[in-house]
Design an enzyme around this catalytic site. Structure first.
Site, mmCIF file in Angstrom:
data_model
loop_
_atom_site.group_PDB
_atom_site.id
_atom_site.type_symbol
_atom_site.label_atom_id
_atom_site.label_comp_id
_atom_site.label_asym_id
_atom_site.label_seq_id
_atom_site.Cartn_x
_atom_site.Cartn_y
_atom_site.Cartn_z
ATOM 1 N N ILE A 124 -11.874 5.793 -0.085
ATOM 2 C CA ILE A 124 -11.022 4.604 0.010
ATOM 3 C C ILE A 124 -10.180 4.653 1.288
ATOM 4 C CG2 ILE A 124 -10.934 4.286 -2.484
ATOM 5 C CD1 ILE A 124 -7.904 5.141 -2.201
ATOM 6 N N THR A 169 0.833 -1.211 0.000
ATOM 7 C CA THR A 169 0.000 0.000 0.000
ATOM 8 C C THR A 169 0.864 1.257 0.000
ATOM 9 O OG1 THR A 169 -1.950 1.040 0.976
ATOM 10 C CG2 THR A 169 -0.501 -0.097 2.514
ATOM 11 N N ALA A 217 -4.220 3.578 -6.516
ATOM 12 C CA ALA A 217 -5.579 3.146 -6.167
ATOM 13 C C ALA A 217 -6.594 3.716 -7.150
ATOM 14 C CB ALA A 217 -5.921 3.589 -4.747
ATOM 15 N N ASN A 241 -0.929 -4.174 -5.834
ATOM 16 C CA ASN A 241 -1.207 -4.079 -4.389
ATOM 17 C C ASN A 241 -1.155 -5.437 -3.684
ATOM 18 O OD1 ASN A 241 -3.782 -5.149 -4.996
ATOM 19 N ND2 ASN A 241 -4.750 -3.880 -3.435
ATOM 20 N N GLY A 296 -8.298 11.750 -7.863
ATOM 21 C CA GLY A 296 -7.042 11.009 -7.734
ATOM 22 C C GLY A 296 -6.660 10.306 -9.013
ATOM 23 N N ALA A 297 -5.355 10.133 -9.188
ATOM 24 C CA ALA A 297 -4.859 9.416 -10.377
ATOM 25 C C ALA A 297 -3.614 8.607 -10.023
ATOM 26 C CB ALA A 297 -4.570 10.398 -11.507
ATOM 27 N N LYS A 322 2.646 1.314 -4.278
ATOM 28 C CA LYS A 322 1.883 0.541 -5.261
ATOM 29 C C LYS A 322 2.306 0.781 -6.716
ATOM 30 C CE LYS A 322 -2.192 1.474 -3.445
ATOM 31 N NZ LYS A 322 -3.573 1.392 -2.959
HETATM 32 P P1 ATR Z 1 -2.266 5.312 -3.808
HETATM 33 O O1 ATR Z 1 -1.461 4.110 -4.085
HETATM 34 O O2 ATR Z 1 -2.962 5.275 -2.492
HETATM 35 O O3 ATR Z 1 -3.163 5.685 -4.920
HETATM 36 P P2 ATR Z 1 -0.423 7.303 -4.778
HETATM 37 O O4 ATR Z 1 -0.225 6.476 -6.002
HETATM 38 O O5 ATR Z 1 0.775 7.905 -4.122
HETATM 39 O O6 ATR Z 1 -1.161 6.459 -3.629
HETATM 40 O O7 ATR Z 1 -1.510 8.430 -5.146
HETATM 41 C C1 ATR Z 1 -1.875 9.417 -4.223
HETATM 42 C C2 ATR Z 1 -2.980 10.278 -4.811
HETATM 43 O O8 ATR Z 1 -3.312 11.290 -3.858
HETATM 44 C C3 ATR Z 1 -2.590 11.022 -6.088
HETATM 45 O O9 ATR Z 1 -3.727 11.228 -6.884
HETATM 46 C C4 ATR Z 1 -2.064 12.352 -5.532
HETATM 47 O O10 ATR Z 1 -2.102 13.431 -6.422
HETATM 48 P P3 ATR Z 1 -0.832 13.731 -7.408
HETATM 49 O O11 ATR Z 1 -0.922 12.698 -8.499
HETATM 50 O O12 ATR Z 1 -1.049 15.106 -7.891
HETATM 51 O O13 ATR Z 1 0.394 13.567 -6.552
HETATM 52 C C5 ATR Z 1 -3.063 12.584 -4.417
HETATM 53 N N1 ATR Z 1 -2.509 13.487 -3.406
HETATM 54 C C6 ATR Z 1 -1.658 13.170 -2.419
HETATM 55 N N2 ATR Z 1 -1.355 14.259 -1.676
HETATM 56 C C7 ATR Z 1 -2.034 15.296 -2.237
HETATM 57 C C8 ATR Z 1 -2.155 16.682 -1.936
HETATM 58 N N3 ATR Z 1 -1.485 17.240 -0.907
HETATM 59 N N4 ATR Z 1 -2.962 17.441 -2.713
HETATM 60 C C9 ATR Z 1 -3.642 16.896 -3.761
HETATM 61 N N5 ATR Z 1 -3.565 15.588 -4.094
HETATM 62 C C10 ATR Z 1 -2.783 14.796 -3.349
#
Ligand code: ATR
Length: 277
Positions: free
Chosen positions: A236, A82, A151, A107, A147-148, A86
């Site tokens: 999530i 996690t 997950a 994952n 989110g992108a 991931k």
């Molecule tokens: P996971 O495996 O849980 O999906 P990840 O791949 O690190 O974790 O993705 C984290 C998500 O949270 C991404 O969409 C990230 O946005 P960015 O692609 O712009 O980084 C988002 N995220 C994390 N911290 C953020 C923040 N402070 N503001 C906006 N989006 C955030």
């Protein structure tokens, strides 16, 4: 914190660890919030598996050496993967499934007896199964996904697979959304893909798949002021259960879906994948 010997003995008895016990893990950074150890313990108990799933706190810079070491642990069966690993662990595996490759995330990892590491992604399927378990059907719906990352990609694919008609995705880094769409469009040409914004108006289902909400100081992932009572808002994030987004959605009269069902629905799938059946 040190555990008193008596309590430790009791704990060891409860999970019945012996020299024959198979070891499983969950790798994360931070680690304290993970729920997989307790959940997998219940699955192992129900299935009569002599196994224990331990938390493994590993920073990104150490992931490669850590993964390499797992190949040599002969009683290691596999691990849940996690935040934040991931999207990076896939290249460290010997093989990953087609789904994991398309999503761009892993994952769950199984260690085969020859030491090979095999990865898959079960987030999306778990999320959709969790929705359906609570009577929320994504088929035919207009959905906004925040989110992108790993997950979010898995969930986007699963929602498309489940029959969403429109999928809008909003992310701080828009280039990641475009990359996601480039992978999604050829597989699900019938789904309308839209570059989303923070505005949730007009969507049946709104999903937070960012990590925003884990820390109390985090900003909301989207503009919750514009939500209305016709909408369902799903998370999530598992801890806290009621994230600031869910609290705001509840205040607007929305139906809410907590983060926990996603993991509950996929924990059995994870045990199967790691061969604990
Ligand atoms: P996971 O495996 O849980 O999906 P990840 O791949 O690190 O974790 O993705 C984290 C998500 O949270 C991404 O969409 C990230 O946005 P960015 O692609 O712009 O980084 C988002 N995220 C994390 N911290 C953020 C923040 N402070 N503001 C906006 N989006 C955030």
């Amino acid at each position: 914190m040190k555990m008193p010997v008596k309590a430790l003995k009791k704990e060891m008895q409860m999970i019945n660890v012996s020299g024959k016990t198979k070891l499983y893990g969950i790798v994360a950074d931070p680690i304290g919030q993970v729920k997989a150890p307790e959940m997998m313990r219940k699955v192992f108990e129900q299935r009569g598996i002599d196994g224990v799933l331990m938390p493994m706190h590993v920073a990104p810079k150490d992931l490669s050496a850590f993964t390499q070491a797992l190949r040599g642990i002969q009683n290691f069966g596999g691990m849940v993967v996690t935040v934040p690993h991931k999207t990076t662990i896939g290249v460290l595996c010997d093989e990953i499934t087609a789904a994991a490759r398309t999503v761009g995330a892993v994952n769950i990892v199984r260690r085969d007896p020859d030491g090979r590491l095999f990865g898959d992604i079960l987030d999306g399927r778990g999320f959709v199964a969790g929705l359906r378990l609570h009577g929320i059907e994504p088929k035919g719906k207009k959905i906004l996904l925040a989110g992108a990352g790993g997950a979010a990609n898995a969930i986007a694919f699963a929602l498309a697979e489940a029959g969403a008609t429109q999928l809008a995705v909003y992310n701080r880094s828009a280039d990641k959304v475009r990359a996601m769409f480039a992978r999604l469009a050829p597989v699900y040409p019938q789904v309308e893909l839209v570059l989303g914004t923070r505005d949730p108006r007009g969507y049946d289902l709104v999903v937070n798949a960012t990590s925003l909400g884990m820390a109390s100081a985090d900003p909301l992932p989207l503009d919750a002021n514009l939500l209305n009572a016709e909408q369902t808002v799903a998370e999530i994030i598992m801890a806290p259960a009621l994230t600031p987004l869910l609290a705001a959605a509840q205040a607007k009269g929305c139906r809410i879906q907590y983060g926990a069902p996603m993991l509950a629905s996929q924990i059995e799938l994870m045990a199967d994948f790691m061969g604990a059946k």
